[in-house]
Design an enzyme around this catalytic site. Sequence first.
Site, PDB file in Angstrom:
ATOM      1  N   ASN A  10     -15.463  -3.107  -6.340  1.00  0.00           N
ATOM      2  CA  ASN A  10     -16.424  -3.920  -5.597  1.00  0.00           C
ATOM      3  C   ASN A  10     -17.831  -3.527  -6.051  1.00  0.00           C
ATOM      4  O   ASN A  10     -18.359  -2.497  -5.623  1.00  0.00           O
ATOM      5  CB  ASN A  10     -16.225  -3.676  -4.092  1.00  0.00           C
ATOM      6  CG  ASN A  10     -17.196  -4.478  -3.246  1.00  0.00           C
ATOM      7  OD1 ASN A  10     -17.943  -5.309  -3.757  1.00  0.00           O
ATOM      8  ND2 ASN A  10     -17.199  -4.228  -1.945  1.00  0.00           N
ATOM      9  N   TRP A  11     -18.413  -4.346  -6.913  1.00  0.00           N
ATOM     10  CA  TRP A  11     -19.732  -4.011  -7.468  1.00  0.00           C
ATOM     11  C   TRP A  11     -20.868  -4.349  -6.502  1.00  0.00           C
ATOM     12  O   TRP A  11     -22.034  -4.091  -6.800  1.00  0.00           O
ATOM     13  CB  TRP A  11     -19.936  -4.732  -8.806  1.00  0.00           C
ATOM     14  CG  TRP A  11     -19.112  -4.168  -9.927  1.00  0.00           C
ATOM     15  CD1 TRP A  11     -18.300  -3.051  -9.876  1.00  0.00           C
ATOM     16  CD2 TRP A  11     -19.015  -4.659 -11.267  1.00  0.00           C
ATOM     17  NE1 TRP A  11     -17.711  -2.844 -11.100  1.00  0.00           N
ATOM     18  CE2 TRP A  11     -18.131  -3.810 -11.980  1.00  0.00           C
ATOM     19  CE3 TRP A  11     -19.589  -5.735 -11.946  1.00  0.00           C
ATOM     20  CZ2 TRP A  11     -17.811  -4.011 -13.323  1.00  0.00           C
ATOM     21  CZ3 TRP A  11     -19.269  -5.942 -13.296  1.00  0.00           C
ATOM     22  CH2 TRP A  11     -18.398  -5.083 -13.971  1.00  0.00           C
ATOM     23  N   HIS A  95     -15.474  -8.134   4.500  1.00  0.00           N
ATOM     24  CA  HIS A  95     -15.988  -6.779   4.243  1.00  0.00           C
ATOM     25  C   HIS A  95     -16.942  -6.395   5.377  1.00  0.00           C
ATOM     26  O   HIS A  95     -17.679  -7.243   5.890  1.00  0.00           O
ATOM     27  CB  HIS A  95     -16.706  -6.748   2.882  1.00  0.00           C
ATOM     28  CG  HIS A  95     -17.027  -5.348   2.455  1.00  0.00           C
ATOM     29  ND1 HIS A  95     -18.095  -4.659   2.959  1.00  0.00           N
ATOM     30  CD2 HIS A  95     -16.388  -4.506   1.612  1.00  0.00           C
ATOM     31  CE1 HIS A  95     -18.108  -3.433   2.424  1.00  0.00           C
ATOM     32  NE2 HIS A  95     -17.080  -3.324   1.601  1.00  0.00           N
ATOM     33  N   GLU A 167     -10.645  -0.114   5.550  1.00  0.00           N
ATOM     34  CA  GLU A 167     -11.933   0.455   5.170  1.00  0.00           C
ATOM     35  C   GLU A 167     -12.663   0.928   6.423  1.00  0.00           C
ATOM     36  O   GLU A 167     -13.406   0.148   7.042  1.00  0.00           O
ATOM     37  CB  GLU A 167     -12.796  -0.602   4.477  1.00  0.00           C
ATOM     38  CG  GLU A 167     -12.278  -1.052   3.142  1.00  0.00           C
ATOM     39  CD  GLU A 167     -13.429  -1.298   2.166  1.00  0.00           C
ATOM     40  OE1 GLU A 167     -13.340  -0.795   1.049  1.00  0.00           O
ATOM     41  OE2 GLU A 167     -14.408  -1.954   2.540  1.00  0.00           O
TER      42      GLU A 167
END
Length: 256
Positions: A10-11, A95, A167
Amino acid sequence: MKKPKIVVANWKMHLNVHEASLLLHKMDKRIHDHRSVEVVIAPSYLYLQPLSLEVDKRKFKLASQDGYYVDEGSYTGAVSFSQLRNLVQYSIIGHSERRRYFNEGLEVVRDKMAAAIRNNITPILCVGETSEERHLKETKQVIHDQITTALSDLTSEDVERLVIGYEPVWAIGGHEPAKPADIEEAVSWIRYQIRELYGKDVAEGVRVIYGGSDEPEFVEGIMQVDGVDGLLVGHASLNAEQFADIVQGVYLSSLK
Ligand code: PGA
């Protein structure tokens, strides 16, 4: 048939187009093509098209970091999953940075899941508790709410294709991931939710991965956790050597 492990880079909102291309090139030199590990790169929307022309598609898949839930229309600034169709194979959805900075609630995430699926894109759904929720011992409730809403418009075939990332928000962007025992508890809770809703086979078919301060030294320990099928890597994916070491670690774990 056992699905391959999966490692997602995930940039986030990093790199310019030249840096992104260079990083992909460096990764390409260092990462080997392993059938047992899928490597997925999630750059900014802007770089998906150019990188799709450069990328070795046997070695890397592309993902978007988000997508809009309406397919087409007057939504200035938005990029829909129908526009991403055929360009990406995966999309990160829900996210915690989207939930936090862009006020994405449970229903928005649910609609994005359905939009990705109808455009033939596999969602990588992110779930996890904040540090406040953790201290209030609300982790299970939070994950339950995130999972059940996100999946509510999906069939069992849709769900079996998914990748779900645990996460914990408090572990993102640091240098210390959650403890294996915490990861194991959350991952088995995620699978339990899916089993309750869709049955055992679907729960076993879903790939569940861990994200939050994944760095090379932690890979072995995290991948030993029962039920973990891969990693969602943030800052360490901006460094080709580190990311290649992470992929190699996941590959070694796949041999066991
Ligand atoms: P991190 O980010 O690896 O930098 O903690 C993970 C993520 O946010 O997906």
